[in-house]
Enzyme design. Structure first.
Site, PDB file in Angstrom:
ATOM      1  N   ARG A 276       0.791  -1.183   0.058  1.00 36.04           N
ATOM      2  CA  ARG A 276       0.143  -0.060  -0.027  1.00 36.04           C
ATOM      3  C   ARG A 276       0.738   1.131  -0.048  1.00 36.04           C
ATOM      4  NH1 ARG A 276      -5.146   0.285   1.108  1.00 36.04           N
ATOM      5  NH2 ARG A 276      -5.247   2.281   2.267  1.00 36.04           N
ATOM      6  N   ALA A 277       2.002   1.134   0.771  1.00 31.73           N
ATOM      7  CA  ALA A 277       2.704   2.496   0.919  1.00 31.73           C
ATOM      8  C   ALA A 277       3.379   2.748  -0.585  1.00 31.73           C
ATOM      9  CB  ALA A 277       3.914   2.135   1.475  1.00 31.73           C
TER      10      ALA A 277
END
Ligand SMILES: [Zn+2]
Length: 690
Positions: A276-277
């Site tokens: 996600r980052a």
């Protein structure tokens, strides 16, 4: 209704301004978590964002904001006729109160109407209202557990699903999640943290001129909100226009491979969980480029994006402070093949981040007239003083004190000892609070709550949301003959309805009363005691308890940590705790008694557990022992559950802690027995005292 505070009129908060704008440009960025102390206008700014969001096209009459180009096939108001066309409305910013009911958030199914009238009645909740807009939670860290679960489900699926007694409704719910929190009041669960695209730390400006400008504008707004908003309307309209342009340009922005690799390198070096980052950083970089009117992402975009997207995604334990090490970031950003790292200039000066009041001659500053007419005109120049306040850099009046404070206190002078480091924390046994209460959701004791296990049924009062079907049918069955039933169906009346009584788990207040006197002060021993308290603090954190810390040493007891949800602060205060002096046990217990009395007024539903950590030796006044016993009985008389952790060690044991426990009506455990895996047979739980 008076006009809202204009977005452009907010002073400072450059990072927050940028983060919100980037989300307006690209909703895929995924929202913002705003961390900071109270009174920083963070909520004002978030609320003002609504005015900057582009309009959305909706199917007329649909309560679920269906997009006319792609209506939700499951829409409860559907199916929609494609020929019906669409209408535009302003994007919504919907506020979720932290104590809202599940029905308010997810919507409610009116079972009463469904059963007695055969109508399937669904009233949309806040998740439906926020679809294609912003869902805003002020003090998101205080959000009730069951709401967090609902929110996480909706955010993960993009839909909200409501089911009551076999009837279910499903609708689309995609929204930007924006939350504000004061970290001093407790942290967020990691899963929820991860749901925010970006995170921003805000603090009130320390710059006098900026502070004065904040107040000046606030006063002008309060004096005449409409006129104030009108003065800023041009600025706001320009900003909205620019956001719209950037949103259109978004699709044409290129993310070069070199920059994508830079993003991957940074995320890998900060050991973030999952992907996600990387995704959020990439989307944010692209939004930044579009915002600045560029068609290609630059290294500078990636750096800025990483600073917004990564601080809350680093793998860390609950007591670590958030934030990003910028040196490490620059190291990771550097391309290993690039020859020399040249210092990059600050980003271009056309961001929203520098349109603030410091811009000087912008139109709004001359529009600030009205507050000048409040009598403070002309004297505004007085705020040019800051230079003189930072004068005399050579004079260092604090130096002497600082060196004394910084150095470890000399031992053997009879003065207090410096703080001893805590031993490594471990998992403790569960100490529970007996009985059933009404407190906030958590995990230490049982409570009647809106969620949880069904434990019984009662006659429905008010609108029924939790029907107990079996009990309702039983109640109705008695009257079928009298009501002249002929067909197959049951004849139901309002009076038959029974609702479920549910029981969940509640969070508690755990008040630690820790002996920090000389008798405890042997270095190794205090380290073990601190380790034990730290372990109990960790346990309290996981169970969503509030914690407080009273310590006693020398002449008196002190409330070192007033009851708070921030276990981090508890840990920090504990680490810095000095030891030494006499042992006023009685004073410690009296302080606990007073703290609980105040807390009962403030948060009456949350039940307390007092954990006294001591060897039980009372020294101090003439009648130290008597005082401590009287204080213990006074505390016990309030009915509060308590526990004594006996810290006595050495060859000769006096068993004083056990006597104290007797006065408190509390079980006693030794330091060794605290650990979850230590001496499982010795279960002398608080529960057994009930
Ligand atoms: Zn619809």
């Amino acid at each position: 209704m008076s006009a809202a505070y204009p977005f452009s009129a907010i002073v400072g908060l450059a990072d927050l301004r940028l983060a919100l704008v980037l989300n307006a440009v690209s909703p895929a960025v995924g929202g913002v978590l705003v961390r900071g102390e109270k009174g920083t206008a963070k909520s004002t700014m978030v609320r003002a964002l609504a005015g900057q969001l582009p309009e959305v096209a909706v199917v007329p009459g649909c309560r679920f904001s269906c997009d006319p180009d792609a209506p939700d096939p499951h829409c409860p108001d559907g199916p929609h006729d494609a020929a019906i066309g669409g209408s535009a409305r302003a994007a919504r910013l919907v506020e979720l109160p932290v104590g809202a009911s599940e029905d308010r958030l997810a919507g409610s199914l009116d079972i009463e109407r469904a059963l007695t009238e055969g109508v399937k009645a669904y009233e949309p909740g806040l998740l439906a209202a926020a679809h294609r807009g912003v869902l805003y939670v002020d003090e998101v860290n205080l959000l009730h557990d069951h709401l967090v679960d609902l929110l996480l489900d909706a955010a993960a699926m993009g839909t909200s699903h409501v089911e009551r007694e076999g009837v279910s409704v499903r609708h689309a719910a995609r929204f930007l999640l924006v939350g504000t929190m004061n970290p001093e009041e407790g942290e967020l669960r990691p899963q929820l943290l991860d749901r925010f695209g970006l995170t921003v730390e805000v603090a009130a400006s320390r710059e006098p001129r900026e502070r004065a400008e904040v107040v000046r504008r606030r006063l002008a707004y309060e004096a005449d909100p409409d006129a104030f908003a009108a003065r800023w309307a041009g600025e706001d309209a320009e900003l909205a226009e620019r956001i719209l342009r950037a949103r259109t340009a978004l699709a044409h922005v290129v993310l070069p491979d070199a920059e994508l690799e830079r993003i991957a390198r940074v995320c890998a070096s900060f050991e973030v969980d999952g992907m996600r980052a990387d995704l959020v950083t990439a989307r944010t970089s692209i939004a930044l480029a579009a915002w600045h009117g560029r068609t290609e992402v630059t290294a500078q975009d990636v750096r800025r994006a990483a600073l917004l997207a990564l601080p809350h995604r680093r793998r860390r334990n609950p007591f670590d402070a958030p934030g990003l090490d910028e040196e490490l970031l620059d190291e990771a950003l550097r391309d290993p093949d690039e020859p020399e790292p040249e210092p990059e200039p600050e980003p271009e000066g056309d961001g929203p981040d520098d349109g603030g009041p410091d811009g000087g001659g912008s139109p709004p500053s001359d529009a600030d007239g009205p507050d000048g007419s409040n009598g403070s005109d002309g004297s505004g120049n007085a705020t040019q003083a800051p230079k003189s306040t930072e004068a005399a850099p050579g004079s260092t009046p604090g130096t002497e004190d600082a060196s004394v404070e910084g150095a470890p206190a000399p031992s053997g002078t009879g003065r207090e000892q410096a703080a001893v480091a805590a031993a490594e924390p471990y998992r403790t046994r569960l100490f529970s609070v007996p009985g059933v209460g009404q407190g906030a959701a958590g995990r230490r004791s049982r409570a009647r709550t809106a969620s949880g296990r069904t434990t019984g049924a009662q006659v429905a009062a008010g609108r029924v949301t939790r029907l107990h079907v079996a009990a309702t049918v039983r109640a109705a069955a008695l009257h079928q003959k009298a009501r002249g039933r002929t067909g197959a169906g049951l004849v139901l009346r309002r009076a038959d309805l029974r609702e479920a009584v549910r029981e969940g788990r509640e969070g508690n207040l755990v008040l630690f009363v820790v002996d920090a006197s000389g008798s405890m002060a042997a270095r190794k021993r205090m380290s073990a005691v601190k380790g034990a308290v730290l372990s109990l603090l960790l346990d309290a954190y996981q169970r969503r308890d509030k914690v407080g810390l009273v310590t006693f040493r020398g002449a008196d007891a002190a409330l070192v940590l007033p009851p708070t949800s921030s276990v981090e602060i508890g840990a920090a205060r504990l680490a810095a705790l000095p030891t030494g002096g006499r042992t006023p046990v009685g004073a410690g217990l009296l302080r606990a008694h007073e703290t609980l009395r105040v807390e009962r007024l403030r948060d009456p539903l949350r039940r307390a557990l007092v954990v006294v950590v001591t060897d039980g030796r009372a020294t101090g006044g003439r009648d130290a022992l008597g005082e401590s016993r009287r204080a213990a009985r006074l505390l016990a008389a309030t009915g509060v559950a308590s526990l004594v952790v006996d810290c006595e060690s050495g060859p000769v044991r006096l068993g004083l802690a056990a006597r104290l426990a007797g006065d408190l009506g509390a079980p006693v455990v030794t330091l060794q027995e605290l650990a979850a895996d230590g001496l499982a047979g010795l279960v002398r739980d608080v529960r057994s005292v009930a």
